[in-house]
Design a protein around this motif. Structure first.
Motif, PDB file in Angstrom:
ATOM      1  N   TYR A  22       0.905  -1.177  -0.089  1.00 17.82           N
ATOM      2  CA  TYR A  22       0.057   0.119   0.025  1.00 17.82           C
ATOM      3  C   TYR A  22       0.729   1.196  -0.153  1.00 17.82           C
ATOM      4  CZ  TYR A  22      -3.365  -3.237   2.266  1.00 17.82           C
ATOM      5  OH  TYR A  22      -3.982  -4.198   2.345  1.00 17.82           O
ATOM      6  N   SER A  23       0.284   2.356  -0.501  1.00 19.43           N
ATOM      7  CA  SER A  23       1.061   3.666  -0.177  1.00 19.43           C
ATOM      8  C   SER A  23       0.190   4.741  -0.358  1.00 19.43           C
ATOM      9  CB  SER A  23       2.029   3.865  -1.407  1.00 19.43           C
ATOM     10  OG  SER A  23       2.892   4.874  -0.950  1.00 19.43           O
ATOM     11  N   VAL A  24      -0.044   5.673   0.470  1.00 21.22           N
ATOM     12  CA  VAL A  24      -0.744   6.976   0.397  1.00 21.22           C
ATOM     13  C   VAL A  24       0.253   8.064   0.046  1.00 21.22           C
ATOM     14  CG1 VAL A  24      -1.864   8.388   2.030  1.00 21.22           C
ATOM     15  CG2 VAL A  24      -2.117   5.869   2.409  1.00 21.22           C
ATOM     16  N   ASP A  68      -9.962  -4.133   6.346  1.00 19.69           N
ATOM     17  CA  ASP A  68     -10.527  -4.509   4.857  1.00 19.69           C
ATOM     18  C   ASP A  68     -11.093  -3.281   4.176  1.00 19.69           C
ATOM     19  OD1 ASP A  68      -9.499  -7.198   5.226  1.00 19.69           O
ATOM     20  OD2 ASP A  68     -11.372  -7.902   5.592  1.00 19.69           O
ATOM     21  N   THR A  69     -11.856  -2.512   5.109  1.00 24.15           N
ATOM     22  CA  THR A  69     -12.320  -1.269   4.477  1.00 24.15           C
ATOM     23  C   THR A  69     -11.259  -0.400   3.849  1.00 24.15           C
ATOM     24  OG1 THR A  69     -12.702   0.086   6.309  1.00 24.15           O
ATOM     25  CG2 THR A  69     -14.400  -1.421   5.852  1.00 24.15           C
ATOM     26  N   ALA A  70     -10.179  -0.115   4.651  1.00 27.62           N
ATOM     27  CA  ALA A  70      -9.131   0.795   4.327  1.00 27.62           C
ATOM     28  C   ALA A  70      -8.463   0.173   3.132  1.00 27.62           C
ATOM     29  CB  ALA A  70      -8.251   1.080   5.492  1.00 27.62           C
ATOM     30  N   ALA A  71      -7.976  -1.156   3.286  1.00 32.42           N
ATOM     31  CA  ALA A  71      -7.330  -1.939   2.259  1.00 32.42           C
ATOM     32  C   ALA A  71      -7.918  -1.807   0.837  1.00 32.42           C
ATOM     33  CB  ALA A  71      -7.031  -3.274   2.711  1.00 32.42           C
ATOM     34  N   GLU A  72      -9.341  -1.888   0.778  1.00 31.82           N
ATOM     35  CA  GLU A  72     -10.196  -1.975  -0.313  1.00 31.82           C
ATOM     36  C   GLU A  72     -10.115  -0.564  -0.932  1.00 31.82           C
ATOM     37  OE1 GLU A  72     -10.957  -4.183  -2.466  1.00 31.82           O
ATOM     38  OE2 GLU A  72      -9.894  -5.717  -0.917  1.00 31.82           O
ATOM     39  N   PHE A  73     -10.208   0.509  -0.280  1.00 29.27           N
ATOM     40  CA  PHE A  73     -10.055   1.983  -0.590  1.00 29.27           C
ATOM     41  C   PHE A  73      -8.604   2.028  -1.239  1.00 29.27           C
ATOM     42  CE2 PHE A  73      -8.749   6.230  -0.140  1.00 29.27           C
ATOM     43  CZ  PHE A  73      -9.948   6.944  -0.637  1.00 29.27           C
ATOM     44  N   LEU A  74      -7.757   1.705  -0.661  1.00 30.90           N
ATOM     45  CA  LEU A  74      -6.324   1.912  -1.360  1.00 30.90           C
ATOM     46  C   LEU A  74      -6.163   0.997  -2.494  1.00 30.90           C
ATOM     47  CD1 LEU A  74      -4.407   2.167   2.058  1.00 30.90           C
ATOM     48  CD2 LEU A  74      -4.832   4.112   0.585  1.00 30.90           C
ATOM     49  N   LYS A  75      -6.654  -0.286  -2.577  1.00 30.98           N
ATOM     50  CA  LYS A  75      -6.317  -0.847  -3.728  1.00 30.98           C
ATOM     51  C   LYS A  75      -7.104  -0.291  -4.885  1.00 30.98           C
ATOM     52  CE  LYS A  75      -5.587  -5.273  -1.227  1.00 30.98           C
ATOM     53  NZ  LYS A  75      -6.144  -6.386  -0.787  1.00 30.98           N
ATOM     54  N   ILE A  94      -2.213  -7.031  -2.727  1.00 27.05           N
ATOM     55  CA  ILE A  94      -1.528  -6.806  -1.573  1.00 27.05           C
ATOM     56  C   ILE A  94      -2.117  -8.140  -0.764  1.00 27.05           C
ATOM     57  CG2 ILE A  94      -1.070  -5.160   0.185  1.00 27.05           C
ATOM     58  CD1 ILE A  94      -1.724  -3.093  -1.640  1.00 27.05           C
ATOM     59  N   ASP A  95      -0.954  -8.676  -0.193  1.00 24.37           N
ATOM     60  CA  ASP A  95      -1.468  -9.854   0.773  1.00 24.37           C
ATOM     61  C   ASP A  95      -1.501  -9.688   2.360  1.00 24.37           C
ATOM     62  OD1 ASP A  95       0.980  -9.502   1.397  1.00 24.37           O
ATOM     63  OD2 ASP A  95       1.919 -11.456   0.819  1.00 24.37           O
ATOM     64  N   HIS A  96      -1.500  -8.454   2.690  1.00 22.19           N
ATOM     65  CA  HIS A  96      -1.536  -8.314   4.330  1.00 22.19           C
ATOM     66  C   HIS A  96      -2.395  -7.006   4.623  1.00 22.19           C
ATOM     67  CE1 HIS A  96       2.012  -5.956   2.338  1.00 22.19           C
ATOM     68  NE2 HIS A  96       1.605  -4.937   3.093  1.00 22.19           N
ATOM     69  N   PRO A  97      -2.756  -7.097   5.803  1.00 23.36           N
ATOM     70  CA  PRO A  97      -3.741  -5.738   6.237  1.00 23.36           C
ATOM     71  C   PRO A  97      -2.930  -4.668   6.050  1.00 23.36           C
ATOM     72  CG  PRO A  97      -3.721  -7.755   7.768  1.00 23.36           C
ATOM     73  CD  PRO A  97      -2.372  -7.824   6.839  1.00 23.36           C
ATOM     74  N   TYR A  98      -3.693  -3.440   5.905  1.00 26.41           N
ATOM     75  CA  TYR A  98      -2.984  -2.167   5.557  1.00 26.41           C
ATOM     76  C   TYR A  98      -2.490  -1.900   7.057  1.00 26.41           C
ATOM     77  CZ  TYR A  98      -2.712   2.845   5.707  1.00 26.41           C
ATOM     78  OH  TYR A  98      -2.235   4.107   6.242  1.00 26.41           O
ATOM     79  N   ALA A  99      -1.174  -1.405   6.893  1.00 23.49           N
ATOM     80  CA  ALA A  99      -0.249  -0.832   7.742  1.00 23.49           C
ATOM     81  C   ALA A  99       0.078  -1.923   8.858  1.00 23.49           C
ATOM     82  CB  ALA A  99      -1.110   0.307   8.791  1.00 23.49           C
ATOM     83  N   ALA A 100      -0.005  -3.174   8.264  1.00 23.16           N
ATOM     84  CA  ALA A 100       0.355  -4.214   9.121  1.00 23.16           C
ATOM     85  C   ALA A 100       2.057  -4.483   8.981  1.00 23.16           C
ATOM     86  CB  ALA A 100      -0.002  -5.640   8.989  1.00 23.16           C
ATOM     87  N   LYS A 101       2.350  -3.950   7.882  1.00 23.28           N
ATOM     88  CA  LYS A 101       3.725  -3.490   7.535  1.00 23.28           C
ATOM     89  C   LYS A 101       3.817  -2.284   7.696  1.00 23.28           C
ATOM     90  CE  LYS A 101       6.015  -5.863   4.207  1.00 23.28           C
ATOM     91  NZ  LYS A 101       6.240  -6.750   2.964  1.00 23.28           N
ATOM     92  N   ARG A 102       5.102  -1.568   7.933  1.00 24.52           N
ATOM     93  CA  ARG A 102       5.250   0.031   7.945  1.00 24.52           C
ATOM     94  C   ARG A 102       4.624   0.555   6.718  1.00 24.52           C
ATOM     95  NH1 ARG A 102       6.828   4.399   6.767  1.00 24.52           N
ATOM     96  NH2 ARG A 102       8.591   5.458   7.730  1.00 24.52           N
TER      97      ARG A 102
END
Ligand code: NAP
Length: 543
Positions: A220-222, A302-309, A328-336
């Motif tokens: 992910y990236s913002v 998941d709601t944030a992850a879907e928005f970002l994808k 992307i295989d992991h929850p948003y922000a579960a990695k830095r």
């Protein structure tokens, strides 16, 4: 800025403390011990200048993801007000200038020895002193050894067969040549899509003939939305030192923004979308502060992850490339979570290609380029943005041996164990600033560093006041703290990112242990204060 320091003012034999590393931690630790406690302290620094992380990480696009007015010391109001950042996020050269300014302002250089790498450190129980050996063969002794080596300072260059025979040039982002690298007309391969790779790709693409990004785990990236700071904002910062400091010290991650008190489930889907849009438009790490439950509730996440994808699929024009980037295989922000300046849009450039090395792994490096299961990619330059042997790596390479010759590497063979991130049983008078088991990398680093350094300083001050010469945490305290570190991680989604360096998963053979303390910086501070208030419960002192 001077890279040469004056000759040390303290003879090696008289040292009270040796501090390893002249980055954010080491500079402040020196100031505290020397100027507040009146101790004879020396910093040993491997680099040819001060700055730590920011001395070494000079890769294209290197910039801090913390907002600049929060990425500085706050212990001195005068320092805080004197320094003016130019942009929303500080670039590496500006941070390096800041740290050099600090070194000069507090006259620290006379007690910093540059070009002095530590290769061994042994505790001598007969004298209660540490014997520290440098790469130059010199041995210095001091009562206290304080590591201020950072969490992300041991470069992780992957062991890919054939690298030594590569006909082009290769670099790791964490050991970037000071003279820079000219990408003009070159075919560049960038391995790694963590925070570093995501910062570097758009900048390299501007001048390279062609950039191939080798992605193993999509990320992910913002948007960062970096911009010059206005005169009004700079004025506001200067006028609000106390309030900015208060907010940063009250939040779980040490940033100058507060995590929203609402749950994802408190709002309708349309309201949620609008909130995510607003956070996207604002940009930066505070996207994860949109709801309080993003890091603890997978369905909320998941709601944030879907928005970002969905954003990735909107930005990237080629559907096949977009699909790989959004897989992307992991929850948003579960990695830095990275933030970026036009990372995804970079893949719309005609001179940029994405190679999915999860689908077709890198097999070897040939003289001509990188060979994956799908074929050879010819390259002139390879950039490894492959991260670090994080948290434990910088400590273990110091060759530390505690009481009875016990190696830290052996004590931590199954993963790091300590109390409050700061002390290891069997290693008396050794303090580790932002060690594993501290919030450090889950926090805006200067906030974590100030707390750790001040706690260590207070502990040493108490010893000196009472005439005590030795401090060592107990096994029981260490067991209790390790249990708290594990419990804090388990209460979040962070361990769900299987490839994360938080777990040591990026270094082959490294024990898979969640290393940082995930219970939040403000909570950690309270715990540390309580330990101190109970006369350093869990630490044994002797004269
Ligand atoms: P990282 O997050 O560990 O990312 C390394 C990348 O390299 C990952 O994409 C990883 O893939 C990939 N990789 C590693 N070995 C590989 C191999 N053998 N083959 C293919 N790909 C490989 O490292 P980083 O980006 O340098 O960031 C580390 C940390 O530094 C950040 O998380 C952050 O805390 C800090 N940092 C901060 C800033 C900032 O504030 N601006 C900037 C940069 C870094 P996998 O995910 O599959 O392992």
């Amino acid at each position: 800025m001077p890279d040469v320091n004056p000759a040390p003012t303290t003879a090696a034999a008289e040292l009270d403390a040796i501090i390893v590393g002249a980055g954010f931690s080491g500079l402040y630790q020196l100031l505290c011990l020397r100027d507040r406690l009146g101790m004879k302290a020396t910093v040993l620094e491997a680099g040819a200048g001060v700055g730590g992380t920011w001395y070494w990480n000079r890769y294209p696009g290197a910039r801090c993801d913390s907002e600049s007015h929060s990425y500085n010391y706050t212990f001195s109001k005068e320092l805080f007000e004197a320094w003016e950042w130019s942009e929303r996020y500080p670039q590496q050269p500006e941070i390096l200038r800041y740290l050099n300014h600090v070194a000069d302002r507090f006259d620290l250089r006379r007690d910093i020895r540059l070009n002095t790498a530590v290769v061994a450190a042994r505790f001598d129980a007969a004298t209660n002193r540490w014997l520290v050996t440098t790469a130059g063969g010199e041995t210095l002794t001091a009562q206290f050894l304080i590591t201020a080596v950072g969490c992300l300072s041991t470069a992780n260059v992957p062991n890919i067969p054939g690298l030594e025979g590569f006909a082009g040039a290769w670099y790791h982002t964490g050991q970037w040549p000071h003279e820079g690298v000219d990408f003009a007309g070159k075919r560049v391969g960038l391995v790694g899509t963590g925070s570093t790779g995501i910062q570097a790709a758009p900048v390299i693409a501007e001048t390279a003939a062609h950039l191939t990004v080798f992605q193993r785990t999509a990320n992910y990236s913002v948007p960062a939305h970096n911009a010059p700071l206005s005169a009004e904002f700079k004025q506001w910062v200067k006028a609000n030192h106390a309030e900015i400091r208060r907010v940063m010290q009250s939040t779980p991650n040490g940033h100058p923004f507060v995590i929203a008190d609402r749950s994802v489930w408190d709002v309708t889907p349309a309201e949620r979308e609008a909130l995510y849009e607003a956070a996207w438009a604002k940009g930066g790490l505070q996207f994860r502060a949109t709801f309080r439950d993003l890091l603890v509730d997978k369905a909320a996440n998941d709601t944030a992850a879907e928005f970002l994808k969905a954003k990735i699929r909107q930005i990237v024009q080629d559907p096949a490339t977009a699909a790989k980037l959004a897989d992307i295989d992991h929850p948003y922000a579960a990695k830095r979570p990275p933030i970026d300046d036009d990372y995804f849009a970079t893949f719309n450039r005609p001179n940029v290609t994405l190679v999915d090395v999860r689908a077709a792994p890198i097999q070897r490096i040939s003289p001509a380029g990188i060979v994956t299961a799908a074929g050879e990619v010819p390259l002139d330059i390879i950039v490894f943005a492959t991260g670090f042997d994080a948290m434990t790596g910088p400590l273990l390479r110091l060759g530390i041996e505690g009481e009875g010759g016990r190696k830290l590497a052996d004590a931590w063979a199954a993963g790091p164990r300590n109390t409050l991130g700061v002390q290891v049983a069997g290693f008396p008078n050794l303090f580790t600033v932002t060690g594993p088991g501290s919030p450090s990398v889950l926090c805006n680093m200067p906030v974590a560093i100030e707390q750790h350094v001040e706690w260590i300083t207070a502990c040493i001050a108490r010893m000196r006041a009472k005439g005590l010469t030795r401090v060592e945490t107990t096994e029981a305290a260490m067991d209790a703290w390790v249990a708290q570190v594990n419990a804090a991680a388990s209460a979040t989604l962070l361990p769900q990112a299987q490839h994360s360096w938080y777990l040591g998963a990026n270094v082959p053979g490294k024990p898979r242990v969640f290393m940082p303390y995930a219970g939040g910086m403000a909570h950690f501070r309270r715990i540390c204060d309580e330990v101190a208030a109970k006369d350093y419960e869990g630490f044994a002192f002797s004269a």
